[in-house]
Write a protein that holds these residues in place. Structure first.
Motif, short mmCIF file in Angstrom:
data_model
loop_
_atom_site.label_atom_id
_atom_site.label_comp_id
_atom_site.label_asym_id
_atom_site.label_seq_id
_atom_site.Cartn_x
_atom_site.Cartn_y
_atom_site.Cartn_z
N ASP A 1 0.17 4.33 0.56
CA ASP A 1 -0.36 5.27 1.71
C ASP A 1 -0.43 4.58 3.11
O ASP A 1 -1.51 4.72 4.05
CB ASP A 1 -1.48 5.96 1.39
CG ASP A 1 -2.83 5.18 1.44
OD1 ASP A 1 -3.85 5.49 1.14
OD2 ASP A 1 -2.34 3.62 1.08
N LYS A 2 0.93 4.44 3.79
CA LYS A 2 1.50 3.98 4.69
C LYS A 2 0.74 4.42 6.24
O LYS A 2 0.31 3.37 6.92
CB LYS A 2 3.21 3.38 5.34
CG LYS A 2 3.77 2.81 3.72
CD LYS A 2 4.26 1.91 5.11
CE LYS A 2 4.55 0.58 3.82
NZ LYS A 2 4.71 -0.02 4.83
N MET B 1 0.82 -1.05 -0.01
CA MET B 1 -0.32 0.21 0.05
C MET B 1 0.92 1.37 -0.21
O MET B 1 1.61 1.46 0.51
CB MET B 1 -0.92 0.20 1.18
CG MET B 1 -2.21 0.27 1.11
SD MET B 1 -3.73 0.07 2.36
CE MET B 1 -5.27 -0.53 1.53
N ASN C 1 -2.50 5.52 6.45
CA ASN C 1 -3.74 5.53 6.94
C ASN C 1 -3.61 4.08 7.46
O ASN C 1 -5.00 3.58 7.94
CB ASN C 1 -4.50 5.17 6.23
CG ASN C 1 -4.33 7.39 5.44
OD1 ASN C 1 -4.27 7.82 6.34
ND2 ASN C 1 -4.45 7.66 3.72
N ILE C 2 -2.70 3.41 7.28
CA ILE C 2 -2.69 1.58 7.76
C ILE C 2 -3.41 2.43 8.78
O ILE C 2 -2.89 1.79 9.96
CB ILE C 2 -1.47 1.10 7.30
CG1 ILE C 2 -1.83 0.65 6.09
CG2 ILE C 2 -2.24 -1.37 8.01
CD1 ILE C 2 -0.42 0.10 4.90
N HIS C 3 -4.18 0.44 9.41
CA HIS C 3 -4.75 0.58 10.90
C HIS C 3 -4.72 -0.84 10.93
O HIS C 3 -5.28 -1.36 10.58
CB HIS C 3 -5.94 1.37 11.71
CG HIS C 3 -6.26 0.46 12.90
ND1 HIS C 3 -6.91 -0.35 13.34
CD2 HIS C 3 -6.00 0.92 14.10
CE1 HIS C 3 -7.38 -0.61 13.86
NE2 HIS C 3 -6.59 0.34 14.73
N ILE C 4 -3.91 -1.14 12.12
CA ILE C 4 -3.99 -2.55 11.91
C ILE C 4 -4.66 -3.63 13.18
O ILE C 4 -4.23 -2.98 14.33
CB ILE C 4 -2.10 -3.89 12.73
CG1 ILE C 4 -0.84 -3.48 10.89
CG2 ILE C 4 -2.62 -4.98 12.96
CD1 ILE C 4 -0.12 -3.89 10.79
#
Lengths: 207, 97
Positions: free
Chosen positions: B3-4, B1, B6-9
């Motif tokens: 847009d790093k 991805m 924006n990543i929610h784990i």
């Protein structure tokens, strides 16, 4: 003359956002597909409430409950497998996906015995006993087989989809940086769970 | 991805909590339905409300709607609105016959 087509983005045609949006759009149409069937159920139940009540006692609540637990649990394992992949733990991710597929198989096996019992009693549309039932109960079993059957097809498709993701993880096309296929398979699997959440009380529980 | 940021784990813990809530709600519905069958305590409305709570939990936490861009929620609301509209029209049709 050179007819080779070059993508404007020079071949890097991977777009996680777009593929997720596409998956969601598909899921919305799935919701409306089942939504239409739920409306058919609503109308016929309203018109034949006593017959629907009687017919619903012929289902095995415990088998339905067991399957509900299976689906909810597999929904959790597939969500966890995405978490594991995002955190870089490929082995755990693959294991969790296999657990999900096993749960899908378990669901289908229970469904096989459930349907088998109904077939033995001649309750499948067109069978002798079915033909003798009052109209309301016939409608109930018609809808029962159609809706759980369509849902069962989705279970099969979901399990196959997850197998493709496992292959992708092993081959290296699905990675912690590029996990959208696994995310989309997860979304599909949750939809299967979501639909069962409504099917279960409507057919098994409302006495 | 790409847009790093924006990543929610989602955490494992959150998934387990969601699972626990879903299981509890399931057994609650089954319990009321099986043991209260003579009383007919489980009305359609109650069962549908519980199912909707469960579906919301699945959508919010498992399907990640809580952390995703708003557009998914807006579209979901549109689809549900459409469904409710269909339901209203059909109900109106049948009660005015």
């Amino acid at each position: 003359m050179d007819h080779t087509f070059h993508l404007p983005n020079s071949g890097h045609n991977f777009d996680a956002k777009a593929s997720k949006m596409g998956m969601w759009l598909f899921l919305y149409t799935e919701l409306l597909l089942f939504g239409g069937l739920f409306l058919v159920y609503m109308v016929y139940r309203e018109l034949n409430s006593e017959a629907f009540l009687l017919a619903s006692f012929k289902l095995n609540v415990w088998m339905g409950t067991f399957n509900t637990v299976l689906l909810i649990t597999s929904s959790m394992t597939i969500a966890m497998s995405i978490t594991a992949l995002q955190k870089g733990n490929k082995i755990l991710s693959i294991r969790l996906m296999w657990i999900t597929i096993l749960a899908a198989l378990g669901f289908l096996i229970v469904k096989y015995f459930e349907w088998g019992a109904k077939f033995d009693h001649g309750l499948f549309p067109g069978m002798d006993h079915y033909q003798q039932l009052p109209t309301g109960e016939r409608l109930y079993f018609y809808l029962y087989f159609f809706m759980t059957g369509l849902h069962g097809l989705h279970v099969i498709v979901g399990a196959v989809f997850i197998m493709f993701v496992i292959r992708g993880v092993k081959k290296g096309s699905v990675t912690p940086e590029r996990y959208s296929l696994s995310e989309n398979a997860g979304l599909y699997w949750h939809l299967v769970d979501l639909i069962w959440i409504y099917l279960f009380p409507l057919f098994y529980l409302i006495h | 991805m790409s847009d790093k940021e924006n990543i929610h784990i989602s955490s494992y813990k959150e998934h387990v909590s969601t699972w626990l809530a879903l299981i509890l709600l399931t057994f609650m519905t089954v319990f009321v339905s099986v043991f209260g069958a003579e009383l007919r305590t489980l009305s359609v409305a109650t069962a549908m409300i519980i199912a909707t709570v469960k579906a919301t939990a699945v959508g919010y936490y498992f399907m990640h709607l809580k952390y995703d861009p708003k557009i998914y929620k807006i579209m979901m609301a549109t689809v549900l609105g459409l469904f409710v509209f269909f339901m209203l029209m059909i109900t109106l049709d049948y009660i005015t016959r």
